[in-house]
Scaffold this motif. Sequence first.
Motif, short mmCIF file in Angstrom:
data_model
loop_
_atom_site.label_atom_id
_atom_site.label_comp_id
_atom_site.label_asym_id
_atom_site.label_seq_id
_atom_site.Cartn_x
_atom_site.Cartn_y
_atom_site.Cartn_z
N VAL A 106 0.84 -1.20 0.00
CA VAL A 106 0.00 0.00 0.00
C VAL A 106 0.88 1.25 0.00
O VAL A 106 0.64 2.20 -0.75
CB VAL A 106 -0.96 0.00 1.22
CG1 VAL A 106 -1.64 1.35 1.37
CG2 VAL A 106 -1.99 -1.11 1.08
N GLY A 107 1.92 1.25 0.84
CA GLY A 107 2.83 2.40 0.89
C GLY A 107 3.55 2.64 -0.42
O GLY A 107 3.67 3.78 -0.89
N ARG B 78 4.11 5.79 -5.24
CA ARG B 78 4.25 5.89 -6.70
C ARG B 78 3.20 6.83 -7.28
O ARG B 78 3.48 7.65 -8.14
CB ARG B 78 4.10 4.50 -7.32
CG ARG B 78 4.35 4.49 -8.79
CD ARG B 78 4.34 3.09 -9.33
NE ARG B 78 4.59 3.12 -10.76
CZ ARG B 78 4.44 2.11 -11.55
NH1 ARG B 78 4.04 0.96 -11.06
NH2 ARG B 78 4.68 2.22 -12.83
N TYR B 79 1.95 6.73 -6.76
CA TYR B 79 0.88 7.61 -7.24
C TYR B 79 1.20 9.07 -6.89
O TYR B 79 1.08 9.95 -7.74
CB TYR B 79 -0.45 7.20 -6.61
CG TYR B 79 -1.56 8.20 -6.86
CD1 TYR B 79 -2.15 8.28 -8.11
CD2 TYR B 79 -1.96 9.07 -5.86
CE1 TYR B 79 -3.16 9.21 -8.36
CE2 TYR B 79 -2.95 10.00 -6.10
CZ TYR B 79 -3.55 10.07 -7.34
OH TYR B 79 -4.52 11.00 -7.57
N LEU B 80 1.62 9.31 -5.65
CA LEU B 80 1.94 10.68 -5.25
C LEU B 80 3.11 11.25 -6.04
O LEU B 80 3.12 12.44 -6.37
CB LEU B 80 2.24 10.73 -3.75
CG LEU B 80 1.05 10.53 -2.82
CD1 LEU B 80 1.49 10.47 -1.37
CD2 LEU B 80 0.01 11.62 -3.03
N ALA B 81 4.08 10.41 -6.37
CA ALA B 81 5.22 10.87 -7.16
C ALA B 81 4.80 11.27 -8.57
O ALA B 81 5.42 12.13 -9.19
CB ALA B 81 6.30 9.79 -7.23
N THR C 205 7.19 19.47 -3.66
CA THR C 205 5.95 19.43 -2.90
C THR C 205 5.93 18.24 -1.94
O THR C 205 5.51 18.37 -0.80
CB THR C 205 4.73 19.35 -3.85
OG1 THR C 205 4.78 20.45 -4.75
CG2 THR C 205 3.43 19.37 -3.10
N LEU C 206 6.41 17.08 -2.40
CA LEU C 206 6.50 15.91 -1.52
C LEU C 206 7.43 16.16 -0.35
O LEU C 206 7.13 15.78 0.78
CB LEU C 206 6.96 14.68 -2.31
CG LEU C 206 5.92 14.04 -3.22
CD1 LEU C 206 6.56 12.93 -4.05
CD2 LEU C 206 4.77 13.49 -2.42
N ASP C 207 8.58 16.79 -0.61
CA ASP C 207 9.53 17.10 0.46
C ASP C 207 8.90 18.03 1.50
O ASP C 207 9.02 17.82 2.71
CB ASP C 207 10.80 17.74 -0.10
CG ASP C 207 11.70 16.75 -0.81
OD1 ASP C 207 11.51 15.54 -0.62
OD2 ASP C 207 12.60 17.20 -1.54
#
Length: 122
Positions: free
Chosen positions: A83-84, A89-92, A99-101
């Motif tokens: 799941v993680g 992968r989807y968020l990337a 933005t992720l950082d």
Amino acid sequence: MTSPSPPEIPANDLAVEPLENVPTSDSQKAGMWSTFFSTFITIFLAEMGDKTQLATLLLSAQSGSPWIVFIGAGSALIATSLVGVLLGRYLAKVLSPQTLDIAAGMLLMVISVLLLGDVVQL
């Protein structure tokens, strides 16, 4: 009136090469192993002594079936890791690395403040 049939494609053009025939450089292999080991060490150390490990210890002692508990706990950890990985992968794909950082940093700061607040109230 009939529509023209699609052109014939030779079978050789449809063949897919096996993965082991795909050329990979030594630096790509080293990068894969580096990622594997850093992930293993990070997750291994993060999971040491946490509530999951304590729960499996208690379940194993209570059930008297340590191998069944091991298989169940291992399967659960694999499923949560999947799941993680899929969520990451989807968020990337939808968010920029910057933005992720920022989001990860803010989330860790919030968790730190909540933990500090919990400790100070003791």
